[in-house]
Write a protein that holds these residues in place. Sequence first.
Motif, mmCIF file in Angstrom:
data_model
loop_
_atom_site.group_PDB
_atom_site.id
_atom_site.type_symbol
_atom_site.label_atom_id
_atom_site.label_comp_id
_atom_site.label_asym_id
_atom_site.label_seq_id
_atom_site.Cartn_x
_atom_site.Cartn_y
_atom_site.Cartn_z
ATOM 1 N N VAL A 119 6.689 0.476 -6.131
ATOM 2 C CA VAL A 119 5.716 -0.490 -6.634
ATOM 3 C C VAL A 119 6.261 -1.886 -6.356
ATOM 4 O O VAL A 119 7.404 -2.046 -5.919
ATOM 5 C CB VAL A 119 5.439 -0.304 -8.144
ATOM 6 C CG1 VAL A 119 4.850 1.073 -8.429
ATOM 7 C CG2 VAL A 119 6.702 -0.524 -8.965
ATOM 8 N N THR A 170 4.750 -5.734 -10.487
ATOM 9 C CA THR A 170 4.354 -4.589 -11.318
ATOM 10 C C THR A 170 5.452 -4.263 -12.314
ATOM 11 O O THR A 170 5.174 -4.010 -13.487
ATOM 12 C CB THR A 170 4.031 -3.362 -10.441
ATOM 13 O OG1 THR A 170 2.888 -3.670 -9.639
ATOM 14 C CG2 THR A 170 3.761 -2.127 -11.286
ATOM 15 N N ARG A 190 5.404 -6.793 -15.036
ATOM 16 C CA ARG A 190 4.252 -6.581 -15.910
ATOM 17 C C ARG A 190 4.515 -5.418 -16.866
ATOM 18 O O ARG A 190 4.231 -5.514 -18.069
ATOM 19 C CB ARG A 190 2.985 -6.322 -15.092
ATOM 20 C CG ARG A 190 1.735 -6.243 -15.964
ATOM 21 C CD ARG A 190 0.446 -6.072 -15.181
ATOM 22 N NE ARG A 190 0.394 -4.734 -14.598
ATOM 23 C CZ ARG A 190 0.470 -4.468 -13.292
ATOM 24 N NH1 ARG A 190 0.566 -5.447 -12.419
ATOM 25 N NH2 ARG A 190 0.418 -3.237 -12.855
#
Length: 94
Positions: A44, A48, A51
Motif C-alpha cells: 500500500v 495509507t 491514515r
Amino acid sequence: MGSGEQWPSDGRQQRMLDCLSKEPSVAATPIVLTVPQVASALEVSRSTIYRIIAEGMLESVQVRGMTRIRPAAIERYLDALERSNRETVAGFHV
C-alpha cells in the motif's frame, strides 16, 4: 519481539523479511519498521499507512520525531482485519 509474540506461519513473515532484506541497514528481525517498509510489505502507499495510524487501527511510536511501527503491531492490525473480514462474510459485521 517481546516474549510470547510469534510471527505467523502463513507466509507473512517471509514476505515482510523479503521486503526488508532489500534495505542493507535493516537487521533480520527488526525491533521497529519505518512507514515506507510497512507500506512496501503490505503493498500500500505510505499515505495509507499514515491514515491507518491516524484512525487508530495501527499502533506506532515516535522515535525522535519519526514514526516507527513494531512488527507485533502489524500482526495485530492484520489479525483485526482478518476477523473483520470473516465477520463481514458471515453477515454480521460488528
